[in-house]
Write a protein that holds these residues in place. Structure first.
Motif, PDB file in Angstrom:
ATOM      1  N   ARG A  72       0.831  -1.205   0.000  1.00  0.00           N
ATOM      2  CA  ARG A  72       0.000   0.000   0.000  1.00  0.00           C
ATOM      3  C   ARG A  72       0.869   1.260   0.000  1.00  0.00           C
ATOM      4  O   ARG A  72       0.534   2.255  -0.644  1.00  0.00           O
ATOM      5  CB  ARG A  72      -0.963   0.006   1.182  1.00  0.00           C
ATOM      6  CG  ARG A  72      -2.114  -0.967   0.990  1.00  0.00           C
ATOM      7  CD  ARG A  72      -3.131  -0.882   2.107  1.00  0.00           C
ATOM      8  NE  ARG A  72      -4.147  -1.895   1.947  1.00  0.00           N
ATOM      9  CZ  ARG A  72      -5.239  -1.767   1.199  1.00  0.00           C
ATOM     10  NH1 ARG A  72      -5.452  -0.632   0.556  1.00  0.00           N
ATOM     11  NH2 ARG A  72      -6.120  -2.738   1.110  1.00  0.00           N
ATOM     12  N   ASN A 128      -8.690  12.521  -5.206  1.00  0.00           N
ATOM     13  CA  ASN A 128      -8.560  11.103  -5.543  1.00  0.00           C
ATOM     14  C   ASN A 128      -7.197  10.537  -5.179  1.00  0.00           C
ATOM     15  O   ASN A 128      -7.088   9.375  -4.807  1.00  0.00           O
ATOM     16  CB  ASN A 128      -8.830  10.883  -7.030  1.00  0.00           C
ATOM     17  CG  ASN A 128     -10.288  11.055  -7.376  1.00  0.00           C
ATOM     18  OD1 ASN A 128     -11.165  10.790  -6.565  1.00  0.00           O
ATOM     19  ND2 ASN A 128     -10.556  11.518  -8.585  1.00  0.00           N
ATOM     20  N   GLU A 135     -14.124   2.679  -0.916  1.00  0.00           N
ATOM     21  CA  GLU A 135     -14.267   1.653  -1.938  1.00  0.00           C
ATOM     22  C   GLU A 135     -13.465   1.967  -3.196  1.00  0.00           C
ATOM     23  O   GLU A 135     -12.841   1.083  -3.786  1.00  0.00           O
ATOM     24  CB  GLU A 135     -15.750   1.512  -2.285  1.00  0.00           C
ATOM     25  CG  GLU A 135     -16.065   0.317  -3.151  1.00  0.00           C
ATOM     26  CD  GLU A 135     -17.546   0.149  -3.370  1.00  0.00           C
ATOM     27  OE1 GLU A 135     -17.909  -0.288  -4.485  1.00  0.00           O
ATOM     28  OE2 GLU A 135     -18.330   0.446  -2.461  1.00  0.00           O
ATOM     29  N   ASP A 136     -13.461   3.237  -3.616  1.00  0.00           N
ATOM     30  CA  ASP A 136     -12.710   3.608  -4.822  1.00  0.00           C
ATOM     31  C   ASP A 136     -11.215   3.369  -4.639  1.00  0.00           C
ATOM     32  O   ASP A 136     -10.534   2.894  -5.552  1.00  0.00           O
ATOM     33  CB  ASP A 136     -12.968   5.074  -5.185  1.00  0.00           C
ATOM     34  CG  ASP A 136     -14.381   5.307  -5.683  1.00  0.00           C
ATOM     35  OD1 ASP A 136     -15.013   4.336  -6.148  1.00  0.00           O
ATOM     36  OD2 ASP A 136     -14.848   6.461  -5.605  1.00  0.00           O
ATOM     37  N   TYR A 137     -10.701   3.708  -3.448  1.00  0.00           N
ATOM     38  CA  TYR A 137      -9.278   3.477  -3.164  1.00  0.00           C
ATOM     39  C   TYR A 137      -8.982   1.975  -3.213  1.00  0.00           C
ATOM     40  O   TYR A 137      -7.972   1.561  -3.791  1.00  0.00           O
ATOM     41  CB  TYR A 137      -8.904   4.052  -1.805  1.00  0.00           C
ATOM     42  CG  TYR A 137      -7.491   3.730  -1.384  1.00  0.00           C
ATOM     43  CD1 TYR A 137      -6.425   4.459  -1.882  1.00  0.00           C
ATOM     44  CD2 TYR A 137      -7.219   2.680  -0.521  1.00  0.00           C
ATOM     45  CE1 TYR A 137      -5.123   4.168  -1.519  1.00  0.00           C
ATOM     46  CE2 TYR A 137      -5.919   2.377  -0.146  1.00  0.00           C
ATOM     47  CZ  TYR A 137      -4.880   3.114  -0.645  1.00  0.00           C
ATOM     48  OH  TYR A 137      -3.602   2.812  -0.286  1.00  0.00           O
ATOM     49  N   GLU A 138      -9.853   1.182  -2.592  1.00  0.00           N
ATOM     50  CA  GLU A 138      -9.632  -0.265  -2.573  1.00  0.00           C
ATOM     51  C   GLU A 138      -9.642  -0.848  -3.982  1.00  0.00           C
ATOM     52  O   GLU A 138      -8.806  -1.685  -4.316  1.00  0.00           O
ATOM     53  CB  GLU A 138     -10.690  -0.966  -1.707  1.00  0.00           C
ATOM     54  CG  GLU A 138     -10.471  -0.804  -0.228  1.00  0.00           C
ATOM     55  CD  GLU A 138      -9.142  -1.349   0.253  1.00  0.00           C
ATOM     56  OE1 GLU A 138      -8.726  -2.450  -0.188  1.00  0.00           O
ATOM     57  OE2 GLU A 138      -8.494  -0.660   1.067  1.00  0.00           O
ATOM     58  N   LYS A 139     -10.579  -0.396  -4.812  1.00  0.00           N
ATOM     59  CA  LYS A 139     -10.634  -0.881  -6.194  1.00  0.00           C
ATOM     60  C   LYS A 139      -9.369  -0.504  -6.948  1.00  0.00           C
ATOM     61  O   LYS A 139      -8.795  -1.327  -7.675  1.00  0.00           O
ATOM     62  CB  LYS A 139     -11.853  -0.307  -6.913  1.00  0.00           C
ATOM     63  CG  LYS A 139     -13.159  -0.936  -6.507  1.00  0.00           C
ATOM     64  CD  LYS A 139     -14.314  -0.291  -7.257  1.00  0.00           C
ATOM     65  CE  LYS A 139     -15.646  -0.853  -6.829  1.00  0.00           C
ATOM     66  NZ  LYS A 139     -16.779  -0.190  -7.497  1.00  0.00           N
ATOM     67  N   ALA A 140      -8.932   0.740  -6.778  1.00  0.00           N
ATOM     68  CA  ALA A 140      -7.714   1.191  -7.460  1.00  0.00           C
ATOM     69  C   ALA A 140      -6.506   0.403  -6.970  1.00  0.00           C
ATOM     70  O   ALA A 140      -5.647   0.013  -7.773  1.00  0.00           O
ATOM     71  CB  ALA A 140      -7.496   2.686  -7.232  1.00  0.00           C
ATOM     72  N   GLN A 142      -6.493  -2.678  -5.640  1.00  0.00           N
ATOM     73  CA  GLN A 142      -6.584  -4.054  -6.127  1.00  0.00           C
ATOM     74  C   GLN A 142      -6.199  -4.140  -7.596  1.00  0.00           C
ATOM     75  O   GLN A 142      -5.488  -5.066  -8.006  1.00  0.00           O
ATOM     76  CB  GLN A 142      -8.001  -4.615  -5.903  1.00  0.00           C
ATOM     77  CG  GLN A 142      -8.404  -4.755  -4.456  1.00  0.00           C
ATOM     78  CD  GLN A 142      -7.482  -5.656  -3.664  1.00  0.00           C
ATOM     79  OE1 GLN A 142      -6.880  -6.584  -4.193  1.00  0.00           O
ATOM     80  NE2 GLN A 142      -7.362  -5.371  -2.378  1.00  0.00           N
ATOM     81  N   ARG A 143      -6.648  -3.162  -8.397  1.00  0.00           N
ATOM     82  CA  ARG A 143      -6.303  -3.133  -9.825  1.00  0.00           C
ATOM     83  C   ARG A 143      -4.784  -2.983  -9.993  1.00  0.00           C
ATOM     84  O   ARG A 143      -4.155  -3.701 -10.774  1.00  0.00           O
ATOM     85  CB  ARG A 143      -7.054  -1.978 -10.492  1.00  0.00           C
ATOM     86  CG  ARG A 143      -7.242  -2.086 -11.940  1.00  0.00           C
ATOM     87  CD  ARG A 143      -8.191  -1.045 -12.553  1.00  0.00           C
ATOM     88  NE  ARG A 143      -8.207   0.257 -11.909  1.00  0.00           N
ATOM     89  CZ  ARG A 143      -9.234   0.735 -11.188  1.00  0.00           C
ATOM     90  NH1 ARG A 143     -10.317   0.020 -11.010  1.00  0.00           N
ATOM     91  NH2 ARG A 143      -9.174   1.926 -10.646  1.00  0.00           N
ATOM     92  N   TRP A 144      -4.192  -2.029  -9.257  1.00  0.00           N
ATOM     93  CA  TRP A 144      -2.745  -1.810  -9.320  1.00  0.00           C
ATOM     94  C   TRP A 144      -2.000  -3.057  -8.841  1.00  0.00           C
ATOM     95  O   TRP A 144      -0.992  -3.454  -9.447  1.00  0.00           O
ATOM     96  CB  TRP A 144      -2.356  -0.608  -8.464  1.00  0.00           C
ATOM     97  CG  TRP A 144      -0.894  -0.399  -8.367  1.00  0.00           C
ATOM     98  CD1 TRP A 144      -0.091   0.267  -9.240  1.00  0.00           C
ATOM     99  CD2 TRP A 144      -0.019  -0.873  -7.331  1.00  0.00           C
ATOM    100  NE1 TRP A 144       1.207   0.242  -8.817  1.00  0.00           N
ATOM    101  CE2 TRP A 144       1.280  -0.460  -7.638  1.00  0.00           C
ATOM    102  CE3 TRP A 144      -0.232  -1.620  -6.170  1.00  0.00           C
ATOM    103  CZ2 TRP A 144       2.368  -0.763  -6.840  1.00  0.00           C
ATOM    104  CZ3 TRP A 144       0.855  -1.919  -5.370  1.00  0.00           C
ATOM    105  CH2 TRP A 144       2.136  -1.489  -5.719  1.00  0.00           C
ATOM    106  N   ARG A 146      -2.953  -6.206  -8.866  1.00  0.00           N
ATOM    107  CA  ARG A 146      -3.014  -7.273  -9.873  1.00  0.00           C
ATOM    108  C   ARG A 146      -2.020  -7.006 -11.004  1.00  0.00           C
ATOM    109  O   ARG A 146      -1.290  -7.902 -11.427  1.00  0.00           O
ATOM    110  CB  ARG A 146      -4.433  -7.396 -10.438  1.00  0.00           C
ATOM    111  CG  ARG A 146      -5.362  -8.235  -9.603  1.00  0.00           C
ATOM    112  CD  ARG A 146      -6.635  -8.573 -10.355  1.00  0.00           C
ATOM    113  NE  ARG A 146      -7.392  -7.397 -10.756  1.00  0.00           N
ATOM    114  CZ  ARG A 146      -8.265  -6.764  -9.992  1.00  0.00           C
ATOM    115  NH1 ARG A 146      -8.476  -7.173  -8.770  1.00  0.00           N
ATOM    116  NH2 ARG A 146      -8.912  -5.707 -10.459  1.00  0.00           N
TER     117      ARG A 146
END
Length: 167
Positions: A72, A128, A135-140, A142-144, A146
């Motif tokens: 993180r 941002n 949720e938006d931070y978590e999605k970003a 998780q995407r990063w 991966r």
């Protein structure tokens, strides 16, 4: 609980025990100015009647948490670097439009609208980038994460292939 109660009557919840021990260990470590060895950790766990298996599982969980914290931190540094690059782009574009407006009309008029719009975009970008919860931070993240893991996998496969080809 008051300080005047006899020692035999005192009782603590598990959370209170953890907090008291954390404070005591932190105070002990500050006074000695050293780190605890793994053997000392085992001894402390034994004194608290914590089995070696439980200690080993807790240590593995702790290492997983530390790895997550480090990923993180790297992600946050990546986001800040990306923000700095975009901020530089905003500055260059706005400087260009202000210069064009100054040269063409003798003053700044229409370029102020572009500056205002870009300032709004920078504000959103700041929000941002530095928002590290939700949720938006978590999605970003998780995407990063991966993408980062895929890159690491590809790099390790390519390195193995190159090593195999060299031998």
């Amino acid at each position: 609980m008051t300080a005047f109660e006899p020692k035999s009557i005192r009782s603590y919840s598990q959370e209170e025990v953890q907090q008291i021990l954390q404070l005591a260990i932190a105070s002990h470590a500050e006074n000695i100015d050293r780190e605890f060895s793994y053997q000392e950790l085992i001894e402390i766990a034994a004194e608290l009647e914590i089995s070696p298996d439980t200690l080993q599982l807790a240590e593995r969980d702790w290492q997983t948490q530390q790895s997550e914290v480090q990923r993180r931190q790297v992600f946050n540094l990546y986001r800040r670097g990306r923000f700095k690059k975009r901020l530089g782009n905003y500055a260059i574009v706005n400087t260009f439009f202000i210069l064009v407006d100054l040269i063409s009309g003798g003053g700044v008029s229409w370029a102020l609208y572009i500056l205002l719009f870009c300032s709004f975009l920078v504000g959103l970008d700041i929000w941002n980038t530095f928002q590290t919860q939700g949720e938006d931070y978590e999605k970003a993240f998780q995407r990063w994460n991966r993408k980062h893991q895929i890159k690491q996998t590809i790099n390790s496969v390519l390195n193995r292939c190159f090593k195999a080809l060299q031998t």
